[in-house]
Enzyme design. Sequence first.
Site, short mmCIF file in Angstrom:
data_model
loop_
_atom_site.label_atom_id
_atom_site.label_comp_id
_atom_site.label_asym_id
_atom_site.label_seq_id
_atom_site.Cartn_x
_atom_site.Cartn_y
_atom_site.Cartn_z
N HIS B 147 0.88 -1.18 0.00
CA HIS B 147 0.00 0.00 0.00
C HIS B 147 0.91 1.23 0.00
O HIS B 147 2.04 1.18 0.51
CB HIS B 147 -0.83 -0.06 1.29
CG HIS B 147 -1.88 0.99 1.44
ND1 HIS B 147 -1.60 2.30 1.72
CD2 HIS B 147 -3.25 0.92 1.36
CE1 HIS B 147 -2.74 2.99 1.83
NE2 HIS B 147 -3.74 2.16 1.60
N ASP B 224 3.38 -3.85 7.97
CA ASP B 224 2.15 -3.08 7.79
C ASP B 224 1.01 -4.03 8.11
O ASP B 224 0.67 -4.90 7.30
CB ASP B 224 2.08 -2.57 6.35
CG ASP B 224 0.73 -1.97 6.00
OD1 ASP B 224 -0.19 -2.02 6.84
OD2 ASP B 224 0.58 -1.46 4.87
N GLN B 227 -4.24 -4.59 7.32
CA GLN B 227 -5.19 -5.64 6.98
C GLN B 227 -4.97 -6.90 7.81
O GLN B 227 -5.92 -7.63 8.09
CB GLN B 227 -5.08 -6.00 5.48
CG GLN B 227 -5.34 -4.85 4.54
CD GLN B 227 -6.75 -4.30 4.63
OE1 GLN B 227 -7.67 -4.98 5.08
NE2 GLN B 227 -6.93 -3.05 4.23
N LYS B 250 -10.13 -0.41 11.02
CA LYS B 250 -10.26 -1.63 10.22
C LYS B 250 -10.48 -2.86 11.10
O LYS B 250 -10.47 -3.98 10.64
CB LYS B 250 -9.01 -1.83 9.35
CG LYS B 250 -8.85 -0.75 8.26
CD LYS B 250 -7.70 -1.05 7.36
CE LYS B 250 -7.24 0.14 6.55
NZ LYS B 250 -8.17 0.55 5.50
N CYS B 389 -4.87 2.69 -3.35
CA CYS B 389 -3.56 3.18 -2.86
C CYS B 389 -2.46 2.15 -3.10
O CYS B 389 -1.59 1.95 -2.24
CB CYS B 389 -3.62 3.54 -1.37
SG CYS B 389 -4.74 4.88 -1.02
#
Lengths: 144, 439
Positions: B147, B224, B227, B250, B389
């Site tokens: 991303h 990251d 998710q 999220k 993104c």
Amino acid sequence: MPAALDALVEELREADRQERIELLIDLANELPPLPEHLSRFKDEAHRVPECQSPVFLFLERDGPKVRIFADVPPEAPTVRGFVCLLIQGLDGATVEEVLAVPNDLIQRTGMAELLGMQRASGLAGVLRRLKLMVARTESDSKAN
Amino acid sequence: MGRRFSGIIPRPAHPRTMATAVPTTPALDDLRADFPALDQEVRPGVRLTYLDNAATTLKPWPVIRAVQAFDAEYPANVHRGIHTLSERATEAYESAREKVARFIGAAEVEEVVWTRGTTEAINLIAQSWGRTFLKEGDEIVLSDLEHHANLIPWQMLAKERGVVLRFAEISDDGRLEPEAVERVLSDRTRVVAVTAMSNVLGTVVPLEPIVAMAHDRGAIVVVDGAQGVPHRAIDVGRLPVDFLAFSGHKMCGPTGIGVLYGRRELLEAMPPAWGGGSMVLRVSREGAEWNELPYKFEPGTPPIAQAIGLGAAVDYLSRLDSEAVASHERSLMEYAHRRLAEVGGVRILGPEPEYKGGILGMDVEGVHPHDLAQLLDRHGVAVRAGQHCAMPLHHRLGLPATARASAYLYNTTDDFDRLAEAIADARRLLHDRRPRRPA
């Protein structure tokens, strides 16, 4: 607004949500192909940067009138439909008539409500770009 | 300032089930009833089918109520107020940090730094750790899946410091193999920064071998987790990543709150990235002495309600059996793959369900993703369209944009039935309909 554009705007405004999207798809199917002599100029200078889909706009002057041509991929029917609306509504219009098209055209058609703010703003970019091109041809013709 | 709270949290055997005594898996209908936004018509007669969870998840009542309670009952600033409301706010706010620390298996609560989200967390690493410890010629390894939040901060740093970015390539089905990472590791690699799960394809990245390879080379690992954390437990005690970034919204929490987890020794060595109140112990005209962890990275009034809301979200998720949730999402993806195969013209991007989480990237023949999303919205089906993104990934896929349906714990097979029917209807509308306008 030229009568042809006014009629199209009215038709969309009076349609309900479902009809409106179908009308846009119909308009998309009516977009004439880009004339061959313009096809080789599909470059960044003719692309509408506000649209993620590759939308190319072209203008030709016929005395005081303008002719509009465009290329929009069939995969993007709503953008293609809107561009076709501009072409059908403004074909043969004068420079002044194009420049006088209200900037809230998308709102007037009810498309803003249908498409949401982000996409409506992309389509508003098509109209802005068209007006800019028309204004440029006018100042070029005066300079010459 | 400098109020100490719980100190070291003993690392639990199963950190995601620690917040409540009895982990349960309620029936799906009961669970759905916790999310008021699910029960609505987006237009008269059109029920919502929410499949945009990778962008943001819906909030359950306990989160909504926790935020409301703060705003209604004790909306005070934290830490320095010597009054009851401020004490209550501080307790709720710091307790949320402890819950998050337990949720990810952090050894110490001080290793949890509040940020506005994943993006800010990764920028903080790049601007603070990166600027302090990286020099010209050092290398950062990223992947094709990233991303922009895990790309642009490193690009900015690379430009400023002459650091080199190297990219591990994905396979044609969107998987990131450890060997692909190994190929771009070198003696100059100082950072390996990868996503835990692709936000476009759903690919779950095999972090364990990547972490081991990076550490063998003396590089730190930045994950990251935007998710990954909401969908799979990332236990930083078991998987020794150096930094983990993720966002509250999220994972059932509010927007505007995120987390940077960092190993204590790394955070201790980093200078603050931003200055202001709360992040200092002593200040004179000439300079300042930084506050202790985590406060030195948190200047100004923090997002108090949001942190408390995230604490409530973590409580909520911790009550669920994480294995059952993961299994439910995997079943949904298997169902979605099968169901969409029945709809003509749908190409599912990325790997088979066994290699992915609850994200379904799609390319539908003859329809631009924006138009597809528009047509699906007619049926109340909420998906996302665009480049999500992740422009380099779309370049790698050879697609200008994609449509994405993403599931979370409250989605059902019915949701994917409605998605399939809506896609079929969109294709009919575009290709097999008698024109409304006269020719």
